[in-house]
Motif scaffolding. Sequence first.
Motif, PDB file in Angstrom:
ATOM      1  N   LYS A  94      -0.450  -2.251  -5.175  1.00 27.37           N
ATOM      2  CA  LYS A  94       0.148  -2.207  -3.847  1.00 27.37           C
ATOM      3  C   LYS A  94      -0.406  -0.976  -3.158  1.00 27.37           C
ATOM      4  O   LYS A  94      -0.297   0.137  -3.664  1.00 27.37           O
ATOM      5  CB  LYS A  94       1.666  -2.125  -3.948  1.00 27.37           C
ATOM      6  N   ILE A 105      -0.874  -6.054  -1.029  1.00 30.30           N
ATOM      7  CA  ILE A 105      -1.170  -6.172  -2.457  1.00 30.30           C
ATOM      8  C   ILE A 105      -2.584  -6.724  -2.580  1.00 30.30           C
ATOM      9  O   ILE A 105      -2.916  -7.761  -1.986  1.00 30.30           O
ATOM     10  CB  ILE A 105      -0.158  -7.076  -3.168  1.00 30.30           C
ATOM     11  N   GLU A 143      -0.228   1.939  -5.911  1.00 30.68           N
ATOM     12  CA  GLU A 143       0.688   1.751  -7.028  1.00 30.68           C
ATOM     13  C   GLU A 143       0.270   0.537  -7.845  1.00 30.68           C
ATOM     14  O   GLU A 143       0.065  -0.546  -7.275  1.00 30.68           O
ATOM     15  CB  GLU A 143       2.114   1.537  -6.524  1.00 30.68           C
ATOM     16  N   LEU A 145       0.859  -2.595 -10.018  1.00 28.27           N
ATOM     17  CA  LEU A 145       1.946  -3.556 -10.191  1.00 28.27           C
ATOM     18  C   LEU A 145       1.877  -4.105 -11.601  1.00 28.27           C
ATOM     19  O   LEU A 145       0.804  -4.423 -12.102  1.00 28.27           O
ATOM     20  CB  LEU A 145       1.836  -4.679  -9.165  1.00 28.27           C
TER      21      LEU A 145
END
Length: 146
Positions: A94, A105, A143, A145
Amino acid sequence: MRDTRRNFNRDKATATSVLVTVLLLGWPSAHGDSSRPVNAGLGETVRVTTSAELGVASFYADRYQGNPTASGEIFDMHQLTAAHPRLAFGTRVKVTHLGNQRSVIVRINDRGPFLQGRIIDLSLAAAQELQMVRAGLAQVKVEILK
């Protein structure tokens, strides 16, 4: 005697590798917060945690359209994909534009970026989602996932 010397050199190399890793990345925290500042080059500092990376994103498009990526698939600037220097191909991340809080995403399918201070190269479609095409660069949070 020769086997002992070889084992010593191998153990010494392993110990050196562990020491360099600890010096560069820091000792893991017992509390799960391994946040640390990292010099990204060009006088920039990014903050890296175990789950997020902060830094500059760029994007790539027309020039690479239809060419093979490092993963072997053909680059399509209209797909939500990205290049990252270390993450495994297929990893979904993300990406959040810190200036406008828009997120997208993307799937990692290439290697890059190859300019110091940049942490991810996005496809045109991903850059459009983040509304960063006009500026060309954006401060982002990446980030992983799970």
